[in-house]
Structure formats: C-alpha cells, structure tokens
Write a protein that holds these residues in place. Structure first.
Motif, short mmCIF file in Angstrom:
data_model
loop_
_atom_site.label_atom_id
_atom_site.label_comp_id
_atom_site.label_asym_id
_atom_site.label_seq_id
_atom_site.Cartn_x
_atom_site.Cartn_y
_atom_site.Cartn_z
N VAL A 1 8.23 3.15 4.26
CA VAL A 1 7.37 3.43 3.09
C VAL A 1 8.24 3.94 1.95
CG1 VAL A 1 5.52 4.94 2.23
CG2 VAL A 1 5.34 3.87 4.50
N MET A 2 7.89 3.54 0.73
CA MET A 2 8.59 4.00 -0.46
C MET A 2 7.57 4.52 -1.45
SD MET A 2 11.16 1.94 -2.92
CE MET A 2 11.33 2.34 -4.62
N ILE A 3 7.84 5.71 -1.99
CA ILE A 3 6.97 6.24 -3.04
C ILE A 3 7.84 6.67 -4.22
CG2 ILE A 3 5.19 6.95 -1.40
CD1 ILE A 3 6.01 9.80 -1.76
N ILE B 1 -1.02 6.36 5.60
CA ILE B 1 -0.35 5.27 4.90
C ILE B 1 0.33 4.38 5.94
CG2 ILE B 1 1.37 4.68 3.14
CD1 ILE B 1 -0.97 6.41 2.06
N GLY B 2 0.02 3.09 5.91
CA GLY B 2 0.59 2.15 6.88
C GLY B 2 2.06 1.87 6.63
N ASP B 3 2.63 1.03 7.47
CA ASP B 3 4.04 0.64 7.36
C ASP B 3 4.28 -0.25 6.14
OD1 ASP B 3 4.41 1.94 9.78
OD2 ASP B 3 4.36 0.10 10.97
N ARG B 4 5.48 -0.11 5.56
CA ARG B 4 5.95 -0.98 4.47
C ARG B 4 5.05 -0.93 3.24
NH1 ARG B 4 6.06 -3.09 9.17
NH2 ARG B 4 4.16 -4.29 8.80
N VAL B 5 4.51 0.24 2.95
CA VAL B 5 3.67 0.43 1.77
C VAL B 5 4.53 0.99 0.65
CG1 VAL B 5 1.73 1.78 0.82
CG2 VAL B 5 1.55 0.75 3.11
N THR B 6 4.27 0.56 -0.58
CA THR B 6 4.91 1.10 -1.77
C THR B 6 3.83 1.77 -2.62
OG1 THR B 6 6.59 -0.63 -1.76
CG2 THR B 6 6.26 0.56 -3.83
N ILE B 7 4.10 2.99 -3.06
CA ILE B 7 3.15 3.71 -3.90
C ILE B 7 3.82 4.01 -5.23
CG2 ILE B 7 1.65 5.72 -4.09
CD1 ILE B 7 1.62 5.89 -1.03
N GLY B 8 3.24 3.49 -6.31
CA GLY B 8 3.82 3.58 -7.64
C GLY B 8 3.75 4.96 -8.25
N ALA B 9 4.54 5.17 -9.30
CA ALA B 9 4.67 6.46 -9.97
C ALA B 9 3.32 6.99 -10.43
CB ALA B 9 5.61 6.32 -11.17
N ILE C 1 -8.34 8.75 3.89
CA ILE C 1 -8.48 7.30 3.81
C ILE C 1 -7.28 6.62 4.45
CG2 ILE C 1 -9.91 7.46 1.74
CD1 ILE C 1 -7.46 6.61 0.09
N HIS C 2 -7.39 5.31 4.63
CA HIS C 2 -6.31 4.54 5.25
C HIS C 2 -5.87 3.44 4.30
CE1 HIS C 2 -4.35 1.60 7.89
NE2 HIS C 2 -3.98 2.66 8.57
N ILE C 3 -4.57 3.37 4.06
CA ILE C 3 -3.97 2.27 3.28
C ILE C 3 -3.23 1.39 4.28
CG2 ILE C 3 -2.39 1.63 1.42
CD1 ILE C 3 -4.83 3.31 0.50
N GLY C 4 -3.66 0.14 4.38
CA GLY C 4 -3.12 -0.78 5.39
C GLY C 4 -1.67 -1.17 5.16
N HIS C 5 -1.06 -1.68 6.23
CA HIS C 5 0.34 -2.11 6.20
C HIS C 5 0.60 -3.11 5.05
CE1 HIS C 5 0.74 -0.18 10.04
NE2 HIS C 5 0.08 -1.11 10.70
N ASP C 6 1.83 -3.10 4.54
CA ASP C 6 2.31 -4.08 3.56
C ASP C 6 1.50 -4.09 2.27
OD1 ASP C 6 4.43 -5.30 5.25
OD2 ASP C 6 2.70 -5.80 6.52
N SER C 7 0.95 -2.95 1.90
CA SER C 7 0.18 -2.85 0.67
C SER C 7 1.02 -2.21 -0.43
CB SER C 7 -1.09 -2.02 0.90
OG SER C 7 -1.98 -2.70 1.75
N ALA C 8 0.52 -2.30 -1.66
CA ALA C 8 1.17 -1.67 -2.81
C ALA C 8 0.12 -0.98 -3.65
CB ALA C 8 1.91 -2.70 -3.64
#
Length: 195
Positions: A101-103, A123-131, A139-146
C-alpha cells in the motif's frame, strides 16, 4: 522475516514507488515515511503487552514529532507499506492496512465513532491513497484500488475501484484507459530537433 531483510524490503519499496528516490543509503536517512513505519513496528509489538502500552504511545508521539506522521500503535500494517512525503498522515488505532500500500501526505485513516469498537478503515492490498484523502469509519477499500486526492470516503468500495469526490463514489478501473498516456508523447518532442 529477519530485521535486515525487512529493512531492505522497505527500502526497495520506497525506490519502486518514488521516482525521486536516489538510493537506499539516502532513503534510509531522509525518508520520514520510512522512519515512521519503522518506529510503528516497534510500538505495535509493545502495544501487544498491556504493561507497555503507555510506552508504546509515548514513543509513537515522539515519532510523530520527528516525522509529522502519526500512526497509533494499535494499527495493523502489512509489508512494503510506503508513505510518500509523510507530513500530516494520521492512521487510527483500529486501521488495518494490507501489503504493498502507498499513501501520500495529508491522508487520514480516521474514525467516525467514539465507541470502543472497530472504527477505522480496512485497506486492501496494492491500494494507493492520494494526497489529502480522508478515509473514515469501519469501511473496506478493496484490493488494487486507488483513492483520489482530497476524496472523503465514508462507504465501502470493491476491489479494482477508482474512488473520488466529496463524498466519494467509486467506479471500476478501466485498465486500457489507465495504460494510455494522458498526454500525446509527441508533445514532448522539441520541434528544433526536427530541423
């Protein structure tokens, strides 16, 4: 995984996520996001022992002062987590973050309740969360989301989602569209080179 192997993995994650990363030696000394996650690993282990919880919180506050990143010792964070630029990041106690994950700076993984329950996001795997994005509640944010910059996310999103807006809505990622260049590469060619 041993201490040095994990350290090497973190440094490699920084280099793979940040094109400005020059080398592992420099990153080791100057990346506040890495320093914050390294301190978190220690405080998270301390948090598991009730007698050490005060010390875990005190150390996490020192790390906050030094890095500008606040990670509660109770948060669960997977491998190869990277915080780019760091400053202003807040990760709440019951947050769960997957691997790779990257934020970016200014992100909040926060709660919407004062009850002593699971109140922060997963937060799922391989998620990017913008500035500046705020992901709030259990809540749940699924894998490979942005998650887009400055989005305010208060509802679940499935895997492979693009999540934007206030309040945020999601749509499925379009891999073909995302792989296309945003600008025609010909625009970067200097016309003087054609002469």
């Amino acid at each position: 995984m041993g201490f040095f192997a994990r350290l090497h993995e973190d440094l490699q994650a920084a280099r793979s996520h940040d094109p400005a990363a020059r080398g592992s030696s420099e990153n080791f000394f100057v990346y506040s996001g890495l320093h914050a996650i390294w301190v978190h690993r220690l405080t998270h282990r301390m948090w598991a022992t009730p007698q050490l919880r005060f010390f875990a919180r005190a150390l996490s506050q020192l790390a906050r002062f030094a890095t500008g990143v606040e990670i509660h010792p109770g948060a669960t964070i997977g491998r190869r987590f990277f915080i780019d630029h760091g400053m202003g990041v807040v990760i709440g106690e019951t947050s769960e973050i997957g691997e790779d994950v990257m934020i970016y700076h200014g992100v909040t993984l926060g709660g919407r309740s004062l009850a002593k329950v699971k109140r922060h996001p997963t937060i799922g795997d391989r998620v990017t969360i913008g500035a500046g994005a705020k992901v709030l509640g259990p809540i749940h944010i699924g894998h490979d989301s942005a998650v887009g910059a400055n989005a305010v996310v208060v509802k679940d999103a499935p895997a492979n989602s693009i999540i934007t807006g206030i309040p945020a809505t999601w749509r499925h990622r379009d891999a073909k569209k995302e792989m296309a260049p945003a600008v025609d590469p010909a625009e970067y060619i200097d016309p003087a080179m054609w002469i």
